[in-house]
Design a protein around this motif. Sequence first.
Motif, PDB file in Angstrom:
ATOM      1  N   SER A 370      29.757  53.496  36.168  1.00 24.62           N
ATOM      2  CA  SER A 370      30.745  52.848  37.038  1.00 24.62           C
ATOM      3  C   SER A 370      30.663  53.387  38.451  1.00 24.62           C
ATOM      4  O   SER A 370      30.728  52.636  39.429  1.00 24.62           O
ATOM      5  CB  SER A 370      32.151  53.059  36.472  1.00 24.62           C
ATOM      6  OG  SER A 370      32.270  52.486  35.186  1.00 24.62           O
ATOM      7  N   LYS A 371      30.492  54.699  38.579  1.00 19.55           N
ATOM      8  CA  LYS A 371      30.362  55.292  39.915  1.00 19.55           C
ATOM      9  C   LYS A 371      29.096  54.809  40.611  1.00 19.55           C
ATOM     10  O   LYS A 371      29.090  54.564  41.815  1.00 19.55           O
ATOM     11  CB  LYS A 371      30.359  56.815  39.797  1.00 19.55           C
ATOM     12  CG  LYS A 371      31.696  57.405  39.357  1.00 19.55           C
ATOM     13  CD  LYS A 371      31.638  58.924  39.280  1.00 19.55           C
ATOM     14  CE  LYS A 371      32.976  59.508  38.844  1.00 19.55           C
ATOM     15  NZ  LYS A 371      32.924  60.986  38.734  1.00 19.55           N
ATOM     16  N   ILE A 372      28.016  54.673  39.831  1.00 26.67           N
ATOM     17  CA  ILE A 372      26.768  54.176  40.425  1.00 26.67           C
ATOM     18  C   ILE A 372      26.959  52.752  40.926  1.00 26.67           C
ATOM     19  O   ILE A 372      26.530  52.398  42.035  1.00 26.67           O
ATOM     20  CB  ILE A 372      25.634  54.240  39.381  1.00 26.67           C
ATOM     21  CG1 ILE A 372      25.310  55.703  39.036  1.00 26.67           C
ATOM     22  CG2 ILE A 372      24.386  53.530  39.906  1.00 26.67           C
ATOM     23  CD1 ILE A 372      24.312  55.855  37.913  1.00 26.67           C
ATOM     24  N   SER A 373      27.607  51.910  40.111  1.00 24.49           N
ATOM     25  CA  SER A 373      27.845  50.520  40.514  1.00 24.49           C
ATOM     26  C   SER A 373      28.715  50.449  41.758  1.00 24.49           C
ATOM     27  O   SER A 373      28.458  49.645  42.664  1.00 24.49           O
ATOM     28  CB  SER A 373      28.505  49.749  39.363  1.00 24.49           C
ATOM     29  OG  SER A 373      27.671  49.707  38.230  1.00 24.49           O
ATOM     30  N   GLN A 374      29.742  51.287  41.821  1.00 20.94           N
ATOM     31  CA  GLN A 374      30.603  51.282  43.000  1.00 20.94           C
ATOM     32  C   GLN A 374      29.835  51.704  44.242  1.00 20.94           C
ATOM     33  O   GLN A 374      30.009  51.132  45.320  1.00 20.94           O
ATOM     34  CB  GLN A 374      31.788  52.210  42.764  1.00 20.94           C
ATOM     35  CG  GLN A 374      32.770  51.697  41.718  1.00 20.94           C
ATOM     36  CD  GLN A 374      33.848  52.699  41.382  1.00 20.94           C
ATOM     37  OE1 GLN A 374      33.958  53.727  42.038  1.00 20.94           O
ATOM     38  NE2 GLN A 374      34.632  52.408  40.357  1.00 20.94           N
ATOM     39  N   VAL A 381      30.679  43.617  47.825  1.00 16.07           N
ATOM     40  CA  VAL A 381      31.805  42.878  47.265  1.00 16.07           C
ATOM     41  C   VAL A 381      32.958  42.810  48.259  1.00 16.07           C
ATOM     42  O   VAL A 381      33.645  41.780  48.361  1.00 16.07           O
ATOM     43  CB  VAL A 381      32.251  43.531  45.936  1.00 16.07           C
ATOM     44  CG1 VAL A 381      33.540  42.901  45.435  1.00 16.07           C
ATOM     45  CG2 VAL A 381      31.165  43.394  44.885  1.00 16.07           C
ATOM     46  N   GLN A 382      33.189  43.858  49.007  1.00 12.40           N
ATOM     47  CA  GLN A 382      34.293  43.871  49.965  1.00 12.40           C
ATOM     48  C   GLN A 382      34.103  42.854  51.081  1.00 12.40           C
ATOM     49  O   GLN A 382      35.083  42.433  51.706  1.00 12.40           O
ATOM     50  CB  GLN A 382      34.448  45.274  50.563  1.00 12.40           C
ATOM     51  CG  GLN A 382      35.033  46.289  49.603  1.00 12.40           C
ATOM     52  CD  GLN A 382      35.073  47.694  50.177  1.00 12.40           C
ATOM     53  OE1 GLN A 382      34.387  47.977  51.172  1.00 12.40           O
ATOM     54  NE2 GLN A 382      35.841  48.576  49.570  1.00 12.40           N
ATOM     55  N   GLN A 383      32.879  42.445  51.336  1.00 13.59           N
ATOM     56  CA  GLN A 383      32.608  41.495  52.407  1.00 13.59           C
ATOM     57  C   GLN A 383      32.548  40.049  51.918  1.00 13.59           C
ATOM     58  O   GLN A 383      32.329  39.138  52.720  1.00 13.59           O
ATOM     59  CB  GLN A 383      31.287  41.855  53.100  1.00 13.59           C
ATOM     60  CG  GLN A 383      31.302  43.226  53.756  1.00 13.59           C
ATOM     61  CD  GLN A 383      30.081  43.476  54.605  1.00 13.59           C
ATOM     62  OE1 GLN A 383      29.769  42.719  55.525  1.00 13.59           O
ATOM     63  NE2 GLN A 383      29.365  44.549  54.312  1.00 13.59           N
ATOM     64  N   VAL A 384      32.749  39.841  50.620  1.00 16.28           N
ATOM     65  CA  VAL A 384      32.769  38.482  50.078  1.00 16.28           C
ATOM     66  C   VAL A 384      34.111  37.846  50.391  1.00 16.28           C
ATOM     67  O   VAL A 384      35.168  38.424  50.108  1.00 16.28           O
ATOM     68  CB  VAL A 384      32.516  38.507  48.553  1.00 16.28           C
ATOM     69  CG1 VAL A 384      32.656  37.115  47.973  1.00 16.28           C
ATOM     70  CG2 VAL A 384      31.135  39.074  48.266  1.00 16.28           C
ATOM     71  N   ASN A 396      37.024  47.396  42.088  1.00 14.68           N
ATOM     72  CA  ASN A 396      36.294  48.398  41.311  1.00 14.68           C
ATOM     73  C   ASN A 396      35.947  47.873  39.929  1.00 14.68           C
ATOM     74  O   ASN A 396      34.876  48.185  39.385  1.00 14.68           O
ATOM     75  CB  ASN A 396      37.126  49.681  41.195  1.00 14.68           C
ATOM     76  CG  ASN A 396      37.227  50.430  42.508  1.00 14.68           C
ATOM     77  OD1 ASN A 396      36.371  50.291  43.382  1.00 14.68           O
ATOM     78  ND2 ASN A 396      38.280  51.215  42.672  1.00 14.68           N
ATOM     79  N   GLN A 397      36.838  47.075  39.348  1.00 12.53           N
ATOM     80  CA  GLN A 397      36.540  46.471  38.055  1.00 12.53           C
ATOM     81  C   GLN A 397      35.424  45.431  38.183  1.00 12.53           C
ATOM     82  O   GLN A 397      34.579  45.294  37.291  1.00 12.53           O
ATOM     83  CB  GLN A 397      37.798  45.811  37.477  1.00 12.53           C
ATOM     84  CG  GLN A 397      38.877  46.794  37.062  1.00 12.53           C
ATOM     85  CD  GLN A 397      38.448  47.665  35.905  1.00 12.53           C
ATOM     86  OE1 GLN A 397      37.775  47.221  34.982  1.00 12.53           O
ATOM     87  NE2 GLN A 397      38.818  48.943  35.964  1.00 12.53           N
ATOM     88  N   ILE A 398      35.413  44.716  39.280  1.00 15.35           N
ATOM     89  CA  ILE A 398      34.389  43.686  39.491  1.00 15.35           C
ATOM     90  C   ILE A 398      33.003  44.313  39.587  1.00 15.35           C
ATOM     91  O   ILE A 398      32.045  43.853  38.948  1.00 15.35           O
ATOM     92  CB  ILE A 398      34.700  42.872  40.770  1.00 15.35           C
ATOM     93  CG1 ILE A 398      35.923  41.983  40.553  1.00 15.35           C
ATOM     94  CG2 ILE A 398      33.493  42.014  41.171  1.00 15.35           C
ATOM     95  CD1 ILE A 398      35.729  40.857  39.564  1.00 15.35           C
ATOM     96  N   VAL A 399      32.854  45.388  40.374  1.00 16.48           N
ATOM     97  CA  VAL A 399      31.526  45.956  40.607  1.00 16.48           C
ATOM     98  C   VAL A 399      30.936  46.551  39.328  1.00 16.48           C
ATOM     99  O   VAL A 399      29.714  46.609  39.173  1.00 16.48           O
ATOM    100  CB  VAL A 399      31.561  47.025  41.728  1.00 16.48           C
ATOM    101  CG1 VAL A 399      31.968  46.408  43.045  1.00 16.48           C
ATOM    102  CG2 VAL A 399      32.500  48.165  41.366  1.00 16.48           C
TER     103      VAL A 399
END
Length: 713
Positions: A370-374, A381-384, A396-399
């Motif tokens: 999860s940390k790697i994905s974040q 994702v924040q720029q979508v 965080n759940q999405i990533v």
Amino acid sequence: MGEEIREEDYDLNEIEDNINGSVGSRLSLFTNKFELRKHRKESTSALRIPKDCRGAFVIHPERRFYRCWVNIIFLWSIYSSFFTPLEFAFFRGLPGHLRNLEGVQIVFLADVIIQFFVAYRDLHTYKMIYDRKSIAMRYVKRSFVLDLLACFPWDTIYKATGKNEAVRCLLWIRLYRVRKASDFFHKLEKDIRINYLFTRIVKLITVELYCTHTAACIFYYLATTIPPAKEGYTWIGSLTLGEYKYINFREIDFWRRYITSLYFAIVTMATVGYGDIHAVNIREMIFIMIYVSFDMILGAYLIGNMTALIVKGSKTERFRDKMTDLIKYMNRNKLGKDIRSQIKTHLQLQYESTYTKPSVLEDIPVAVRSKISQTLYIDTVQQVALFKGCSEEFLNQIVTKLNEEFFLPGEVILEQGSAVDQIYIVSHGRLEEVATGEDGLDELISELQPYSLCGEVAVLCNIPQPYTVRVCELCRLLRIEKQSLTSILQLFFTDGQQILNNLLKGKDTDVRMKQLESDIAYLIAKQESELALGVNSAAYHGDLYHLKGLINSGADPCKMDYDGRTPLHLAASRGYEDIVRFLIQGGAEVNSIDKFGSSPLLEAVKAGHDKVAALLVKNGAILNLEDAGNFLCKVVTDSNVDLLKRLLENGVDPNSKNYEQRTPLHVAAAEGLHLVANILIKYGADVLAKDRWGNTPLDEVNFSERNEEQAIL
């Protein structure tokens, strides 16, 4: 910088669909490899340089000219790799016709110049880079210096510097060109038209021959660098084979000297022992010790590779086996040429980008993954636009549910009219949305750039995919499954509403998508209704844990259902003191009224939950009955003494009148309910209150007594 990538940009061997092979297929392989088939067509659109880069001279690496040039350089690299040790060791006795081949260095110098104009693929993004400055800087940092030094005429420099042996040692720089042969074998191993075992054996034999060839040249060099007076004290000067002696070996035929040196190198590498040839001086002994030590490593390498060939399981072999099975499948089902090409290129892309597969992280704990994905995806994702305004926990759940995929130009990601079960986020690259009209022609709707989405409308609105999404250049996409997204949205209801609102805003300029406005509005209303039902259900069944989860996820504790009832109504009616307390702390309205005129306090009073009623009153709840007179009169008629007491204790006026201006005491007196009348009088009921006919409760008592006497008579 504009960048355009086509299918041919990717390094892929053409694979014929004839699995069994034949002489014809082998000849076809040879002609394909060295560009001898003149009728082979190039896709000019696939090799097109981006418009903003066409002003500068840039060579596409898949152009016919450059591919042919690469093959020429490969052949000369093979020559240079074998000739360099020979030139270094046999310089004093090299035949003139071999020495004249030194002029081919001009070919490699031309290649150095060409490399400043050849576009390349970025290893991290898989994009083709056409910027001249980037191309030049990359080449200068990587191999320019060694390539340039390898082109120097070291023999001429050697003679000009007074035959300094240190200068001649710089000839070994040319061995850097061996990497071109290594690249050739690497590509050949992936070509399923050639037997993998054969390819690997040829490669291993080449490595072994090259090592022994180099060693043979060094053995001869050690002998020739001894002063002429001491040449008899060398391995070749003291050698006698039968009646033949190698005294004055410089005058012997070149090929005899070379084969003798090669023989010495091979028997030394095989460590079969020395009888006829052996080291004579200290220099030769030292080199043989080093050489034998190296041979142990080389032998382990050869044996290990041969073992791997027998056992099988290398990455390349798995790729070849999969490609073979895939071609058999396509042949059996007679798939068309276009779909064949897409399947092969996509499989090749998977082979080259296996480091991006989630299987690499299978053995890593979920928390670490999860940390790697974040770390990798949170910025994207924040720029979508679809996720603007969503909570950090939701993102965080999405990533953690994202999967990375690569797609080549020309591939169709989503088909118009199909059911979609995934959403794609464009990390880099370019796609296009195309709609097929009634006339069968494609209409370009929009281009999708980084941070854009495709498939979101079909997934969120549960409708068929409105447009076909096609890849224009090599794309890196982040995919999330519909099921994963739905499960996350069930936990984060407020974020789900925000997403639908963002979807509605993002499609304002799209005429076709405006038709979905009512659908999206309906989904928002439906989601809100389902959320209210979920909260009310948890309150009704006393599930405090679930209720907390819903409230913490953004559910409104004041939201009413279709009957206007809030969670506080249901919790109060069931007597759940802990839930009532939690809802009040969460900001629930204690005096809300449902469609039936009931408040949470009334529900608690009616059900006899005194502690809950006291808690509500403590927090400012009042009964606030809309028609207290009728309600109390009905309670009196039903002789519900307990409810009557609770109502009066919570501030209901005992003199409230009904539509006939009768008070509850009127009803009690008329019905002869002495206990009820006493309770009403205790709480301040007026015995002289008049109804619409002017009667008081005392009149009702007198009237009731006369009726009883008449009934007795």
